[in-house]
Design a protein around this motif. Structure first.
Motif, mmCIF file in Angstrom:
data_model
loop_
_atom_site.group_PDB
_atom_site.id
_atom_site.type_symbol
_atom_site.label_atom_id
_atom_site.label_comp_id
_atom_site.label_asym_id
_atom_site.label_seq_id
_atom_site.Cartn_x
_atom_site.Cartn_y
_atom_site.Cartn_z
ATOM 1 N N HIS A 114 0.952 -1.254 -0.014
ATOM 2 C CA HIS A 114 -0.162 0.059 0.163
ATOM 3 C C HIS A 114 0.862 1.154 0.118
ATOM 4 O O HIS A 114 1.681 1.419 0.930
ATOM 5 N N GLU A 147 1.829 3.696 3.032
ATOM 6 C CA GLU A 147 2.405 3.194 4.243
ATOM 7 C C GLU A 147 4.017 2.977 4.267
ATOM 8 O O GLU A 147 4.693 1.939 4.048
ATOM 9 N N ARG A 150 -2.882 4.396 -1.404
ATOM 10 C CA ARG A 150 -3.091 2.890 -1.063
ATOM 11 C C ARG A 150 -3.058 2.191 -2.218
ATOM 12 O O ARG A 150 -2.153 1.159 -2.356
ATOM 13 N N HIS A 190 2.612 -3.376 7.002
ATOM 14 C CA HIS A 190 1.462 -2.437 6.742
ATOM 15 C C HIS A 190 1.362 -1.325 7.912
ATOM 16 O O HIS A 190 1.979 -1.272 8.998
ATOM 17 N N HIS A 191 0.532 -0.311 7.643
ATOM 18 C CA HIS A 191 0.014 0.585 8.711
ATOM 19 C C HIS A 191 -1.383 0.643 8.756
ATOM 20 O O HIS A 191 -2.189 0.416 7.973
HETATM 21 ZN ZN ZN Z 1 -1.658 -1.797 4.048
#
Ligand code: ZN
Length: 382
Positions: free
Chosen positions: A101, A104, A151, A208-209
């Motif tokens: 994404h 992130e 994203r 990820h975030h």
């Molecule tokens: Zn993510």
């Protein structure tokens, strides 16, 4: 900008006071600073920074870290190279991927820190890890999305024009839903899938975030959630390989939890979605690490149905929500780096399999209302 980045990188993970004059006067929230809805992009890594840093890491590692592109498999929709790196000489293959994404960002820094440290450290601990594992890292899976700070990525036609839907809007693709039959719409997906099918990893970790949340039963801001994209004990995972990945993914999660829980300002819980009282675990088959566990054979690229267990880390804060605080960036990068290091160390030593998988229940989580699947919510009672 590059200079500032290199400074931070070279001196470890602590965000220096260099940034404090730029930082937004912050109200603190439990567990970390708030940026009052502002994220300065200036301190965040770019695609060009990543390439420069990878080249430096390769150089200083004196051959221990190999850096290359995946051009032989394909490029991004906007024709950018996807970079990968390899370190270690051991038989256990560990796949590490970040920033699928594109907004992130700190996940990429963590992978670069791992490569830098593993490529230059003479410590016995790291030496042992590298004798037992080979790490295959993709620090930025979605370069176009990273540059657009989105994203998703966008699809392009053969003339280099964005492809539009029937309402004349650009078509965007979430690369982490695109490893599926009927998917592989984006060039990035087919590129990394072909590489994965060639490498045939034994384990995978995906970074990820997420937005802000608090640890269940506390007022502590979650600094990292540990997740499995096919929920343990859920509708799908227990049926794969006679439950082997149902155990291994929980063991991997507990291993990271045990390693990090006593560090300062690290509040770890289990990844859940949903708001209010209804919290769900995800059970999403089109996620990249789900497809890995399912042994997806798309277009006969993975004819042996290779599969591997995988977990993901969700770091606190999001550029899309504007709440990625510069003050805490160094801390969040360090947390990801340490999570990666300890997990790979546990894999290398064969210790992960010694964990009681049921201790996964000890990782804090909200009461579970159900599973968020590709086709909607599956209540937990089913
Ligand atoms: Zn993510």
């Amino acid at each position: 900008m590059k200079k500032i980045f290199m400074f931070v990188f070279a001196f470890g993970l602590i965000v220096s006071t260099t940034f404090s004059s730029q930082a937004i006067a912050a109200d603190t929230v439990p567990g970390g600073p708030s940026t009052n809805g502002n994220t300065s992009m200036d301190s965040l890594i770019t695609y060009e920074n990543m390439i420069d840093t990878l080249k430096k890491i390769e150089h200083t590692s004196k051959g221990k870290v190999e850096v290359f592109t995946l051009d032989e498999y394909g490029k991004s929709e906007q024709e950018r190279s996807i970079y990968a790196a390899k370190v270690g000489t051991g038989p256990i293959k560990v796949w590490v991927q970040a920033q699928i994404h594109g907004d992130e960002k700190l996940t990429t820094d963590a992978v670069l820190e791992l490569l830098k440290t593993f490529g230059s450290s003479g410590s016995k601990e790291i030496k042992t890890i590298l004798e037992n594992t080979t790490i295959y890292a993709i620090p930025m899976n979605n370069p176009d999305g990273s540059i657009m700070n989105t994203r998703t990525t966008m699809l392009y036609d053969e003339n280099g024009e964005p492809r539009l839907d029937n309402r004349e809007r650009p078509i965007t693709i979430d690369l982490n839903r695109d490893w599926a039959e009927g998917g592989f719409k984006a060039k990035e997906s087919i590129t990394t899938y072909k590489y994965w099918a060639d490498v045939k990893p034994d384990y995978a970790i995906d970074l990820h975030h997420q937005g802000f949340k608090t640890v269940y039963g506390t007022n502590k801001s979650t600094s990292m959630s540990l997740g499995v994209s096919l929920a343990p004990n859920g509708p799908t995972l227990p049926g794969i390989k006679d439950g082997l990945y149902n155990d291994l993914t929980r063991q991997m999660s507990v291993y990271v939890y045990d390693a990090l829980k006593d560090y300062g300002h690290m509040h770890i819980d289990r990844y859940q979605t949903g708001s209010g009282d209804k919290k769900y675990e995800i059970d999403i088959k089109g996620g990249v690490v789900s497809a890995m566990m399912l042994g997806l054979n798309y277009d006969n690229i993975n004819p042996t149905h290779h599969s591997n267990p995988a977990i993901f880390f969700e770091t606190k804060g999001n550029t899309r929500d504007g709440n990625l605080g510069q003050k805490s960036n160094g801390h969040l990068i360090k947390q990801n780096y340490l999570g990666l290091k300890y997990l790979i160390s546990g894999i290398a030593a064969g210790e992960v399999q010694n964990v009681d998988p049921d201790r996964w229940e000890e990782i804090p989580a909200y009461p579970l209302a159900g599973y968020q699947s590709d086709s909607g919510i599956i209540p937990v009672s089913n």
